[in-house]
Design a protein around this motif. Structure first.
Motif, PDB file in Angstrom:
ATOM      1  N   VAL A 177      14.704   6.391  -8.446  1.00  0.00           N
ATOM      2  CA  VAL A 177      13.642   6.948  -7.159  1.00  0.00           C
ATOM      3  C   VAL A 177      14.615   7.622  -6.393  1.00  0.00           C
ATOM      4  O   VAL A 177      15.654   7.059  -5.958  1.00  0.00           O
ATOM      5  CB  VAL A 177      12.895   5.950  -6.743  1.00  0.00           C
ATOM      6  N   ALA A 178      14.409   8.954  -6.021  1.00  0.00           N
ATOM      7  CA  ALA A 178      15.152   9.584  -5.019  1.00  0.00           C
ATOM      8  C   ALA A 178      14.306   9.886  -3.978  1.00  0.00           C
ATOM      9  O   ALA A 178      13.137  10.259  -4.044  1.00  0.00           O
ATOM     10  CB  ALA A 178      15.652  10.814  -5.596  1.00  0.00           C
ATOM     11  N   VAL A 179      14.574   9.750  -2.686  1.00  0.00           N
ATOM     12  CA  VAL A 179      13.929  10.171  -1.467  1.00  0.00           C
ATOM     13  C   VAL A 179      14.880  10.857  -0.533  1.00  0.00           C
ATOM     14  O   VAL A 179      15.768  10.827  -0.068  1.00  0.00           O
ATOM     15  CB  VAL A 179      13.638   8.751  -0.564  1.00  0.00           C
TER      16      VAL A 179
ATOM     17  N   GLU B 247       1.000  -1.155   0.055  1.00  0.00           N
ATOM     18  CA  GLU B 247       0.108   0.008   0.052  1.00  0.00           C
ATOM     19  C   GLU B 247       0.793   1.243  -0.070  1.00  0.00           C
ATOM     20  O   GLU B 247       2.076   1.417   0.636  1.00  0.00           O
ATOM     21  CB  GLU B 247      -1.006  -0.105   1.197  1.00  0.00           C
ATOM     22  N   ASP B 248       0.449   2.184  -0.790  1.00  0.00           N
ATOM     23  CA  ASP B 248       1.121   3.485  -0.785  1.00  0.00           C
ATOM     24  C   ASP B 248       0.986   4.443   0.310  1.00  0.00           C
ATOM     25  O   ASP B 248      -0.152   4.895   0.454  1.00  0.00           O
ATOM     26  CB  ASP B 248       0.834   4.104  -2.099  1.00  0.00           C
ATOM     27  N   PRO B 249       2.269   4.599   1.184  1.00  0.00           N
ATOM     28  CA  PRO B 249       1.778   5.981   2.196  1.00  0.00           C
ATOM     29  C   PRO B 249       1.928   7.270   1.759  1.00  0.00           C
ATOM     30  O   PRO B 249       1.794   8.046   2.561  1.00  0.00           O
ATOM     31  CB  PRO B 249       2.899   5.355   2.951  1.00  0.00           C
ATOM     32  N   VAL B 250       2.392   7.721   0.461  1.00  0.00           N
ATOM     33  CA  VAL B 250       2.852   8.759   0.049  1.00  0.00           C
ATOM     34  C   VAL B 250       1.367   9.704  -0.155  1.00  0.00           C
ATOM     35  O   VAL B 250       0.497   9.209  -0.647  1.00  0.00           O
ATOM     36  CB  VAL B 250       3.457   8.644  -1.316  1.00  0.00           C
ATOM     37  N   VAL B 251       1.670  10.982   0.407  1.00  0.00           N
ATOM     38  CA  VAL B 251       0.553  11.985   0.294  1.00  0.00           C
ATOM     39  C   VAL B 251       1.041  12.884  -0.894  1.00  0.00           C
ATOM     40  O   VAL B 251       2.172  13.290  -1.229  1.00  0.00           O
ATOM     41  CB  VAL B 251       0.649  12.933   1.435  1.00  0.00           C
TER      42      VAL B 251
ATOM     43  N   LEU C 294      10.750  11.813  -3.913  1.00  0.00           N
ATOM     44  CA  LEU C 294       9.638  11.883  -2.702  1.00  0.00           C
ATOM     45  C   LEU C 294      10.705  12.474  -1.586  1.00  0.00           C
ATOM     46  O   LEU C 294      11.835  12.711  -1.811  1.00  0.00           O
ATOM     47  CB  LEU C 294       9.258  10.230  -2.283  1.00  0.00           C
ATOM     48  N   MET C 295       9.860  12.831  -0.775  1.00  0.00           N
ATOM     49  CA  MET C 295      10.317  13.654   0.367  1.00  0.00           C
ATOM     50  C   MET C 295       9.746  13.134   1.952  1.00  0.00           C
ATOM     51  O   MET C 295       8.427  13.236   1.864  1.00  0.00           O
ATOM     52  CB  MET C 295      10.393  15.093   0.227  1.00  0.00           C
ATOM     53  N   CYS C 296      10.597  12.804   2.781  1.00  0.00           N
ATOM     54  CA  CYS C 296       9.765  12.796   4.043  1.00  0.00           C
ATOM     55  C   CYS C 296       9.284  14.090   4.708  1.00  0.00           C
ATOM     56  O   CYS C 296       9.578  15.135   4.331  1.00  0.00           O
ATOM     57  CB  CYS C 296      11.074  12.264   4.904  1.00  0.00           C
ATOM     58  N   ALA C 297       8.354  13.963   5.561  1.00  0.00           N
ATOM     59  CA  ALA C 297       7.495  15.164   5.936  1.00  0.00           C
ATOM     60  C   ALA C 297       8.091  16.135   6.477  1.00  0.00           C
ATOM     61  O   ALA C 297       7.766  17.573   6.494  1.00  0.00           O
ATOM     62  CB  ALA C 297       6.198  14.656   6.789  1.00  0.00           C
ATOM     63  N   ASN C 298       9.073  15.632   7.362  1.00  0.00           N
ATOM     64  CA  ASN C 298       9.928  16.581   8.013  1.00  0.00           C
ATOM     65  C   ASN C 298      11.364  16.992   7.515  1.00  0.00           C
ATOM     66  O   ASN C 298      12.178  17.683   8.189  1.00  0.00           O
ATOM     67  CB  ASN C 298      10.183  16.350   9.471  1.00  0.00           C
TER      68      ASN C 298
ATOM     69  N   ASP D  26       7.413  14.895  -5.941  1.00  0.00           N
ATOM     70  CA  ASP D  26       6.114  13.960  -6.375  1.00  0.00           C
ATOM     71  C   ASP D  26       5.143  13.565  -5.448  1.00  0.00           C
ATOM     72  O   ASP D  26       4.172  13.432  -5.339  1.00  0.00           O
ATOM     73  CB  ASP D  26       6.618  12.978  -7.319  1.00  0.00           C
ATOM     74  N   GLY D  27       5.779  13.596  -4.176  1.00  0.00           N
ATOM     75  CA  GLY D  27       4.866  13.237  -2.893  1.00  0.00           C
ATOM     76  C   GLY D  27       5.603  13.311  -1.648  1.00  0.00           C
ATOM     77  O   GLY D  27       6.828  13.442  -1.691  1.00  0.00           O
ATOM     78  N   VAL D  28       5.029  13.190  -0.474  1.00  0.00           N
ATOM     79  CA  VAL D  28       5.620  13.120   0.872  1.00  0.00           C
ATOM     80  C   VAL D  28       5.153  12.002   1.512  1.00  0.00           C
ATOM     81  O   VAL D  28       4.179  11.523   1.560  1.00  0.00           O
ATOM     82  CB  VAL D  28       4.933  14.541   1.474  1.00  0.00           C
TER      83      VAL D  28
END
Length: 564
Positions: free
Chosen positions: A436-438, A285-289, A458-462, A505-507
């Motif tokens: 994919v880059a995070v 399941e995709d957790p990305v916002v 992608l990026m972590c929320a903080n 693209d997403g958080v």
């Protein structure tokens, strides 16, 4: 016509026959049969004595799987060379003593069930020197791997070129190098195991051209031998010069592997040639916002503090949490190893991937040892080497970004920091595999972007991602570093702002209070987001054109959300 193929089975060694063996390293006496069981590794000092080719094959390959590969006949004594004794006589004595036609045995077989072809050098035969027969054997091994579509392993042990065969020996350097080039063009994994010693034309050709180069502890490798170097420069060489540990410190080998661990580690490396089925990652399941309005937007300065929190999981901790069979690879192959960037191959839920990331640490000692996650040019060149390997093998690239920025020191400038970053930007834009880059922590300027040219960012929320640090911006524009919090707001470096701009693209949501409060939950969220992104990218044709279009659109006068 082919030469006689020698038997692959191992005969009883002199160590097993001797009651006691004296270690050449520490002079300790070791019971002969125990020494043989330990694969000729001293239990007192760990010194690795030489293994002949049949013993090496017996050590590495699954029992009963190694079969000899015929090698075409080559010229014998092409120069009619004579020194103190005729070369023909010396050659015959070497064949009688070893039971081999020349210095290289070629076999097919399996390591922990995984198929490969191996060319194993034997120092007993003319010091493992590279003559026409040895060069033909290495080339035959490469061609056999190409025919079978399996990885190639080369085990080196050589004093250099065989002088008694003159220029024909010299030509083997080009012949074998071209054979490895064909494997590169076909996308087959090549591995070199450096054993003691590996010098001259062998080191300067096929030995160092493999995708992965590992060495046994204490093994020496170089172009010129120590005596030649000391005579040339008139200086005494430092202790440990040209040893495996020296080579690792100088970025010239990927790692140093003890003999007892070779089979298991090689098996993990060979596993990268095995891919999963087409339904890989389907249950995740995709957790990305992907809608910035669904994010709780903290003040930018709070995000800066959380992104820098020392307890956040590092790249190696993420890798340890989600990859099976990870093999870390080191070095830029140009003389340096940068600890601020780590990378290697492993299996993400069964999918072979290349993961590369900035590495910081938690304690002061770790941070200092990793240069606070600020890479030197060698770090970016190491990353580029690993990305090229991923492209050759057709495996996705995942990058984990967490750096204040590229190291701005004097030595970095002298060694081409700008060039190294620019080359990575171009290379990432050209990779023919999914990327994919995070951004997991700090995304500092070009030092971060050098790992950030991806199909999905992608990026972590903080986390934060910015053209400059808030302190640097405040010092330049406000003339006062104390205005860093104001600068952070103006730079829009937080995840919600960057999602609105389309830079990411997403958080990826973080645990309450930040990723450092529950590192397992944070790392699992990053893993799930990465799996979903790769699942989507694997389901379509990946090309540099799509990645370039993504970055081509930045700054145009339209809604960033309409970009493809």
């Amino acid at each position: 016509m082919t030469t006689t193929v020698p038997p692959v089975g191992r005969a009883t060694t002199a160590d097993e026959q001797a009651a006691w063996v004296s270690c050449s390293g520490c002079r300790s006496l070791v019971y002969g049969k125990r020494y043989a069981r330990l694969l000729r590794v001293c239990p007192e000092c760990g010194a690795h004595a030489r293994l002949d080719a049949p013993s090496r094959i017996d050590q590495l390959f699954d029992t009963g799987t190694a079969t000899a590969v015929p090698v075409p006949a080559t010229q014998v004594n092409p120069l009619d060379f004579v020194d103190q004794h005729p070369y023909a006589d010396r050659l015959q004595r070497a064949r009688t003593r070893t039971g081999q036609q020349d210095a290289v045995l070629v076999v097919r077989g399996r390591i922990e069930g995984r198929p490969l072809v191996a060319a194993v050098m034997d120092f007993r035969f003319f010091g493992g020197s590279l003559g026409v027969a040895a060069g033909e054997a290495i080339t035959t091994a490469a061609e056999t791997a190409l025919h079978d579509r399996v990885p190639l392993l080369i085990v080196t042990a050589s004093g250099g070129a065989r002088m008694q065969e003159g220029a024909l020996s010299l030509m083997q350097m080009a012949k074998t190098s071209n054979a490895l080039a064909e494997l590169d063009e076909t996308g087959l994994l090549t591995v070199t195991l450096v054993t003691d010693p590996t010098y001259g034309g062998v080191a300067a050709s096929f030995a160092t051209l493999s995708d992965v180069v590992v060495a046994e502890p204490g093994a020496r490798m170089g172009f010129a031998g120590p005596r030649v170097i000391e005579q040339t420069i008139g200086q005494k060489l430092p202790a440990g010069f040209q040893t495996a540990e020296f080579l690792l410190d100088h970025g010239l080998v990927d790692d140093v592997w003890p003999r007892t661990e070779l089979r298991a580690r090689l098996s993990r490396l060979l596993a990268v040639a095995e891919g999963p089925g087409p339904d890989w990652g389907g249950a995740e399941e995709d957790p990305v916002v992907r809608d910035s309005q669904l994010l709780d937007q903290l003040p930018a300065w709070d995000c800066v503090q959380l992104a820098r929190e020392a307890g956040r999981p590092t790249a190696l901790e993420h890798i340890g949490y989600w990859l099976d069979g990870f093999v870390e690879l080191h070095g830029d192959r140009a003389g340096e190893e940068c600890p601020a960037i780590v990378g290697g191959v492993g299996r993400l839920d069964g999918l072979p991937v290349m993961v590369i990331g900035h590495q910081k640490g938690h304690t002061t000692a770790e941070l200092v040892g990793r240069n606070f996650g600020m890479p030197s040019p060698a770090g970016y060149r190491k990353a580029a080497r690993l990305m090229r390997l991923a492209a050759k093998l057709g495996m996705p690239v995942v990058t984990l970004i967490d750096t204040p920025g590229a190291y701005p020191g004097l030595t970095a400038e002298e060694k081409g920091q700008s060039v190294a970053i620019a080359e990575n930007l171009r290379l990432m834009g050209s990779l023919p595999v999914p990327v994919v880059a995070v951004v997991t922590g700090e995304g500092g300027s070009g030092g971060a972007l050098a790992l950030g040219v991806a199909d999905r960012v992608l990026m972590c929320a903080n986390a934060t991602y910015s053209v400059i640090s808030p302190e640097g911006c405040a010092a330049i524009l406000w003339k006062n570093a104390a205005e860093a919090a104001v600068a952070a707001d103006e730079l829009a470096l937080d995840a919600a702002s960057l999602l609105r701009l389309g830079v990411v693209d997403g958080v990826i949501p973080e645990p309450e209070g930040g990723g450092h409060t529950d590192t397992t939950a944070m790392s699992d969220a990053v893993r799930r987001a990465t799996v979903v992104a790769l699942r989507e990218l694997r389901g379509r044709t990946t090309s540099p054109a799509g990645r370039r279009r993504r970055f081509r659109a930045f700054g145009l006068a339209h809604d960033p959300g309409t970009r493809t």
